[in-house]
Design a protein around this motif. Structure first.
Motif, short mmCIF file in Angstrom:
data_model
loop_
_atom_site.label_atom_id
_atom_site.label_comp_id
_atom_site.label_asym_id
_atom_site.label_seq_id
_atom_site.Cartn_x
_atom_site.Cartn_y
_atom_site.Cartn_z
N ASN A 18 -1.44 72.90 49.30
CA ASN A 18 -1.96 71.80 48.46
C ASN A 18 -1.62 70.43 49.04
O ASN A 18 -2.11 69.42 48.55
CB ASN A 18 -1.41 71.88 47.04
N LYS A 19 -0.74 70.42 50.03
CA LYS A 19 -0.28 69.16 50.64
C LYS A 19 0.18 68.18 49.57
O LYS A 19 -0.17 67.00 49.57
CB LYS A 19 -1.34 68.57 51.55
N ASN A 23 -4.85 64.95 47.63
CA ASN A 23 -6.28 64.74 47.38
C ASN A 23 -6.54 64.23 45.96
O ASN A 23 -7.40 63.38 45.74
CB ASN A 23 -7.08 66.01 47.66
N PHE A 24 -5.77 64.72 44.99
CA PHE A 24 -5.94 64.25 43.61
C PHE A 24 -5.43 62.83 43.43
O PHE A 24 -6.03 62.03 42.70
CB PHE A 24 -5.23 65.20 42.63
N ILE A 25 -4.35 62.50 44.10
CA ILE A 25 -3.78 61.16 43.97
C ILE A 25 -4.74 60.12 44.56
O ILE A 25 -4.98 59.06 43.97
CB ILE A 25 -2.39 61.07 44.65
N VAL A 69 -11.33 66.53 53.40
CA VAL A 69 -10.77 65.63 54.40
C VAL A 69 -9.37 66.08 54.81
O VAL A 69 -9.04 66.13 56.01
CB VAL A 69 -10.72 64.17 53.86
N PHE A 70 -8.52 66.41 53.83
CA PHE A 70 -7.13 66.78 54.10
C PHE A 70 -6.94 68.29 54.29
O PHE A 70 -5.82 68.74 54.52
CB PHE A 70 -6.22 66.27 52.98
N LYS A 71 -8.02 69.04 54.14
CA LYS A 71 -7.97 70.49 54.27
C LYS A 71 -6.93 71.13 53.34
O LYS A 71 -6.10 71.94 53.74
CB LYS A 71 -7.72 70.89 55.72
N THR A 72 -7.02 70.73 52.06
CA THR A 72 -6.15 71.32 51.05
C THR A 72 -6.86 72.49 50.39
O THR A 72 -8.09 72.59 50.43
CB THR A 72 -5.75 70.29 49.97
N VAL A 73 -6.08 73.35 49.79
CA VAL A 73 -6.60 74.54 49.14
C VAL A 73 -6.46 74.36 47.63
O VAL A 73 -5.39 74.02 47.14
CB VAL A 73 -5.84 75.80 49.60
N TRP A 74 -7.53 74.59 46.89
CA TRP A 74 -7.49 74.44 45.43
C TRP A 74 -6.93 75.66 44.75
O TRP A 74 -6.18 75.55 43.81
CB TRP A 74 -8.90 74.17 44.89
N SER A 178 6.15 63.37 52.45
CA SER A 178 7.02 64.45 52.02
C SER A 178 6.47 65.80 52.49
O SER A 178 7.21 66.66 52.98
CB SER A 178 7.17 64.43 50.50
N TYR A 179 5.18 65.99 52.36
CA TYR A 179 4.53 67.20 52.86
C TYR A 179 4.76 67.34 54.37
O TYR A 179 5.10 68.41 54.86
CB TYR A 179 3.04 67.20 52.53
N LYS A 180 4.54 66.24 55.11
CA LYS A 180 4.70 66.29 56.56
C LYS A 180 6.13 66.65 56.94
O LYS A 180 6.36 67.37 57.90
CB LYS A 180 4.31 64.93 57.18
#
Length: 186
Positions: A18-19, A23-25, A69-74, A178-180
């Motif tokens: 979800n990184k 993406n939601f922020i 764009v960020f290649k996140t998974v829902w 933080s994710y990175k």
């Protein structure tokens, strides 16, 4: 001990895929930018408050675009914590009667109520994503918007919305960093 490891592994999977919900922020920051623009328009407070609701409508489509764009998974299959993130988000809906009260009784303060609810709902995501960013910004947003909304003499809703945009951009940078950091430890 094994169940704790399993829980931490599941949570780590959420953080990585979800990184941290970046993406939601970012989607929310665009919605709040629209809200700040609405509160500069030459309409009555009641009309601008109504338009504010419309400004929140693009949140999910924008989050979907940013997920590409960020290649996140829902939806992470076989991860029971995936639903927890959704439930944490739904919790804010139970506070929306306050927003509607402000809409009816004091529409110029409705944006402040919406911002406080939005900010406060971030708090448990600090635990969920194992980052201080959500917990700290929950306090900054809630207290900051309350101060701006009650102390700003001219156009408080514009200042609250602009403050939200700034806070959400800071939050997006912080959560992605933080994710990175977590990702680099793999």
């Amino acid at each position: 001990m094994e169940s704790q490891k399993s829980f931490n592994t599941l949570r780590h999977e959420i953080i990585i895929q979800n990184k941290n919900g970046v993406n939601f922020i970012l989607a929310a920051s665009i919605c709040w930018l629209l809200i700040s623009i609405v509160w500069q328009l030459p309409y009555s407070d009641k009309q601008r408050a109504l338009f504010t609701f419309f400004c929140t409508a693009p949140l999910m489509p924008l989050a979907w675009i940013f997920s590409k764009v960020f290649k996140t998974v829902w939806k992470i299959e076989n991860n029971p914590l995936n639903e927890l993130g959704l439930w944490l988000n739904f919790a804010q809906l139970f506070y929306f009667p306050f927003v509607f009260i402000f809409f009816n009784q004091n529409p110029s303060q409705m944006v402040m109520a919406l911002a406080i609810i939005t900010g406060a709902h971030f708090f448990p995501y600090g635990w969920f994503y194992k980052t201080k960013s959500y917990s700290v910004m929950a306090g900054v947003i809630s207290v900051g918007t309350a101060i701006l909304g009650t102390r700003t003499i001219e156009t408080p809703s514009f200042f609250v919305a602009a403050f939200m945009v700034s806070c959400l951009l800071v939050l997006s940078i912080w959560t992605f960093s933080s994710y990175k950091s977590v990702r680099s430890q793999e």
